[in-house]
Scaffold this motif. Sequence first.
Motif, PDB file in Angstrom:
ATOM      1  N   SER A 118      50.725  37.714  43.286  1.00  0.00           N
ATOM      2  CA  SER A 118      49.257  37.230  43.914  1.00  0.00           C
ATOM      3  C   SER A 118      47.851  37.662  43.583  1.00  0.00           C
ATOM      4  CB  SER A 118      49.742  38.108  45.207  1.00  0.00           C
ATOM      5  OG  SER A 118      50.621  36.869  46.273  1.00  0.00           O
ATOM      6  N   VAL A 119      46.942  37.209  44.803  1.00  0.00           N
ATOM      7  CA  VAL A 119      45.626  37.842  44.090  1.00  0.00           C
ATOM      8  C   VAL A 119      45.505  39.045  44.985  1.00  0.00           C
ATOM      9  CG1 VAL A 119      42.769  37.058  44.204  1.00  0.00           C
ATOM     10  CG2 VAL A 119      44.204  35.594  43.816  1.00  0.00           C
ATOM     11  N   HIS A 120      44.197  39.446  44.427  1.00  0.00           N
ATOM     12  CA  HIS A 120      44.444  41.272  45.903  1.00  0.00           C
ATOM     13  C   HIS A 120      42.666  41.435  44.864  1.00  0.00           C
ATOM     14  CE1 HIS A 120      48.613  42.021  47.366  1.00  0.00           C
ATOM     15  NE2 HIS A 120      48.755  41.613  45.504  1.00  0.00           N
ATOM     16  N   THR A 121      42.145  42.549  45.758  1.00  0.00           N
ATOM     17  CA  THR A 121      41.178  42.974  45.545  1.00  0.00           C
ATOM     18  C   THR A 121      41.481  45.032  45.618  1.00  0.00           C
ATOM     19  OG1 THR A 121      40.300  43.757  47.555  1.00  0.00           O
ATOM     20  CG2 THR A 121      39.934  41.010  46.801  1.00  0.00           C
ATOM     21  N   VAL A 122      40.170  45.497  45.160  1.00  0.00           N
ATOM     22  CA  VAL A 122      39.930  46.635  45.036  1.00  0.00           C
ATOM     23  C   VAL A 122      38.429  46.965  45.694  1.00  0.00           C
ATOM     24  CG1 VAL A 122      40.532  49.097  43.980  1.00  0.00           C
ATOM     25  CG2 VAL A 122      41.639  47.143  43.370  1.00  0.00           C
ATOM     26  N   THR A 123      38.583  47.766  46.620  1.00  0.00           N
ATOM     27  CA  THR A 123      37.468  47.732  47.217  1.00  0.00           C
ATOM     28  C   THR A 123      36.926  48.534  48.195  1.00  0.00           C
ATOM     29  OG1 THR A 123      37.463  45.142  47.726  1.00  0.00           O
ATOM     30  CG2 THR A 123      35.980  45.973  49.085  1.00  0.00           C
ATOM     31  N   SER A 124      36.105  49.221  47.706  1.00  0.00           N
ATOM     32  CA  SER A 124      35.699  50.628  48.222  1.00  0.00           C
ATOM     33  C   SER A 124      35.187  50.447  50.043  1.00  0.00           C
ATOM     34  CB  SER A 124      34.503  50.647  48.139  1.00  0.00           C
ATOM     35  OG  SER A 124      33.776  51.763  48.730  1.00  0.00           O
ATOM     36  N   SER A 125      36.189  51.337  50.778  1.00  0.00           N
ATOM     37  CA  SER A 125      36.094  51.396  52.442  1.00  0.00           C
ATOM     38  C   SER A 125      33.971  51.530  52.897  1.00  0.00           C
ATOM     39  CB  SER A 125      36.443  52.619  52.636  1.00  0.00           C
ATOM     40  OG  SER A 125      38.035  52.181  52.254  1.00  0.00           O
ATOM     41  N   ASN A 126      33.441  51.828  51.686  1.00  0.00           N
ATOM     42  CA  ASN A 126      31.670  52.238  51.730  1.00  0.00           C
ATOM     43  C   ASN A 126      30.678  51.439  51.114  1.00  0.00           C
ATOM     44  OD1 ASN A 126      32.763  53.571  50.161  1.00  0.00           O
ATOM     45  ND2 ASN A 126      31.873  55.853  51.298  1.00  0.00           N
TER      46      ASN A 126
ATOM     47  N   TYR B 296      40.318  49.659  49.221  1.00  0.00           N
ATOM     48  CA  TYR B 296      41.720  48.551  50.458  1.00  0.00           C
ATOM     49  C   TYR B 296      41.206  47.416  49.538  1.00  0.00           C
ATOM     50  CZ  TYR B 296      37.960  46.794  53.172  1.00  0.00           C
ATOM     51  OH  TYR B 296      37.336  46.146  53.357  1.00  0.00           O
ATOM     52  N   CYS B 297      42.824  46.388  49.818  1.00  0.00           N
ATOM     53  CA  CYS B 297      42.537  44.716  49.465  1.00  0.00           C
ATOM     54  C   CYS B 297      42.126  44.158  50.636  1.00  0.00           C
ATOM     55  CB  CYS B 297      43.960  45.117  49.237  1.00  0.00           C
ATOM     56  SG  CYS B 297      44.295  42.710  48.583  1.00  0.00           S
ATOM     57  N   THR B 298      40.943  43.420  50.194  1.00  0.00           N
ATOM     58  CA  THR B 298      40.547  42.366  51.479  1.00  0.00           C
ATOM     59  C   THR B 298      41.369  41.721  51.913  1.00  0.00           C
ATOM     60  OG1 THR B 298      39.246  41.168  49.983  1.00  0.00           O
ATOM     61  CG2 THR B 298      38.097  42.616  50.838  1.00  0.00           C
ATOM     62  N   LEU B 299      42.304  41.235  50.931  1.00  0.00           N
ATOM     63  CA  LEU B 299      43.579  40.053  51.331  1.00  0.00           C
ATOM     64  C   LEU B 299      44.172  40.648  52.383  1.00  0.00           C
ATOM     65  CD1 LEU B 299      42.893  37.908  48.095  1.00  0.00           C
ATOM     66  CD2 LEU B 299      41.465  37.779  50.487  1.00  0.00           C
ATOM     67  N   HIS B 300      45.115  42.073  52.054  1.00  0.00           N
ATOM     68  CA  HIS B 300      45.559  42.508  52.333  1.00  0.00           C
ATOM     69  C   HIS B 300      45.307  43.616  53.924  1.00  0.00           C
ATOM     70  CE1 HIS B 300      47.463  39.363  48.969  1.00  0.00           C
ATOM     71  NE2 HIS B 300      47.788  39.615  50.388  1.00  0.00           N
ATOM     72  N   PRO B 301      44.585  43.959  53.809  1.00  0.00           N
ATOM     73  CA  PRO B 301      43.664  45.174  54.416  1.00  0.00           C
ATOM     74  C   PRO B 301      45.109  46.274  54.795  1.00  0.00           C
ATOM     75  CG  PRO B 301      44.164  42.997  56.151  1.00  0.00           C
ATOM     76  CD  PRO B 301      44.696  42.786  55.209  1.00  0.00           C
ATOM     77  N   TRP B 302      46.327  46.114  55.261  1.00  0.00           N
ATOM     78  CA  TRP B 302      47.572  47.283  54.661  1.00  0.00           C
ATOM     79  C   TRP B 302      47.300  47.904  53.656  1.00  0.00           C
ATOM     80  CZ3 TRP B 302      48.251  42.204  55.298  1.00  0.00           C
ATOM     81  CH2 TRP B 302      49.605  41.655  54.286  1.00  0.00           C
ATOM     82  N   MET B 303      47.227  47.865  52.633  1.00  0.00           N
ATOM     83  CA  MET B 303      47.193  48.646  51.400  1.00  0.00           C
ATOM     84  C   MET B 303      45.702  48.748  51.791  1.00  0.00           C
ATOM     85  SD  MET B 303      47.906  44.716  48.676  1.00  0.00           S
ATOM     86  CE  MET B 303      47.606  45.535  47.375  1.00  0.00           C
ATOM     87  N   THR B 304      45.893  50.514  51.213  1.00  0.00           N
ATOM     88  CA  THR B 304      44.635  51.639  50.871  1.00  0.00           C
ATOM     89  C   THR B 304      44.941  52.181  49.466  1.00  0.00           C
ATOM     90  OG1 THR B 304      46.124  52.880  52.747  1.00  0.00           O
ATOM     91  CG2 THR B 304      44.397  50.981  52.910  1.00  0.00           C
ATOM     92  N   GLY B 305      43.806  52.992  49.362  1.00  0.00           N
ATOM     93  CA  GLY B 305      44.547  53.571  48.249  1.00  0.00           C
ATOM     94  C   GLY B 305      43.465  55.137  47.932  1.00  0.00           C
ATOM     95  N   THR B 306      43.088  55.678  48.024  1.00  0.00           N
ATOM     96  CA  THR B 306      42.127  57.128  47.960  1.00  0.00           C
ATOM     97  C   THR B 306      41.719  57.822  46.450  1.00  0.00           C
ATOM     98  OG1 THR B 306      42.331  57.705  50.008  1.00  0.00           O
ATOM     99  CG2 THR B 306      41.901  59.443  48.491  1.00  0.00           C
ATOM    100  N   VAL B 307      41.170  58.165  45.615  1.00  0.00           N
ATOM    101  CA  VAL B 307      40.397  58.274  44.709  1.00  0.00           C
ATOM    102  C   VAL B 307      39.533  59.961  44.700  1.00  0.00           C
ATOM    103  CG1 VAL B 307      38.956  58.488  42.626  1.00  0.00           C
ATOM    104  CG2 VAL B 307      40.102  56.494  43.371  1.00  0.00           C
ATOM    105  N   LYS B 308      40.651  61.002  44.321  1.00  0.00           N
ATOM    106  CA  LYS B 308      40.164  62.767  44.190  1.00  0.00           C
ATOM    107  C   LYS B 308      39.024  62.341  43.378  1.00  0.00           C
ATOM    108  CE  LYS B 308      40.988  67.171  45.828  1.00  0.00           C
ATOM    109  NZ  LYS B 308      41.684  67.529  46.033  1.00  0.00           N
TER     110      LYS B 308
END
Length: 237
Positions: free
Chosen positions: A188-196, A223-235
């Motif tokens: 499926s199509v996804h995005t990698v979108t910063s929360s800020n 997070y993914c704008t199309l599937h907002p339950w998908m989240t991640g963090t970069v440290k």
Amino acid sequence: RLYYVDMGAIPAYGFHIHGTIFDTIVSGIWANEPIKTQTWEVGPGNAAIFEATWKDAGRYLFHLHGVPEEKGTMSYFDVQDAPSNAIDGVDVAKTKSIYMWDWQKQVADGLQKPDSNAQITKTSTSPTGHQQHSFFTSEEIDDSKIVETTLCEVEEGSAVKSSNRSYYPKITQINSGDTITWTNKDISVHTVTSSNDLFDSGMLMPGDTFEQTFEDVGLYEYYCTLHPWMTGTVKSI
């Protein structure tokens, strides 16, 4: 009147017209009695005839539910006030193809926000080769759950919320100045979108990659704008 045929190249998906109750003639066989429906699923090699009338003029969106919808399989009927001598299928219902991905992103940006209390999943592989998922909330994140890498991926099946799949790793540690590469390994199509709003991959088709360099130290949630339950963090350290 619509003549719908699944040529067998895709699985069965539900055909839906927004704001419309329409008659469905099962398998496109006129001997079958029409059924009042809002959505109707047509399997590979099968067909259906849909008949609809609208009291009011306007645009009525139609699409296939599921993966095709996420890939932009949408259009609309431009229903207009027709003269008495209008020809059915020519003057009464006119269709126009529209590009849906930008529209979906605009809607998502305006309505969907990442959930800071959402469960985060981490996938590991057991000695037998089976993938295992563990859960923890953002309040429980600790160093033992961080993976040091510059290669991340969108896991296969992430578009289905119940699969508990998402980005992997969910928490990625890098050195400031490093560049992370995400690869979409889902269908499926996804995005990698910063929360800020610091970065946005745009629409990532299956197999597409996205790179982002993190110059400063800090935590970066996405997070993914199309599937907002998908989240991640970069440290970044």
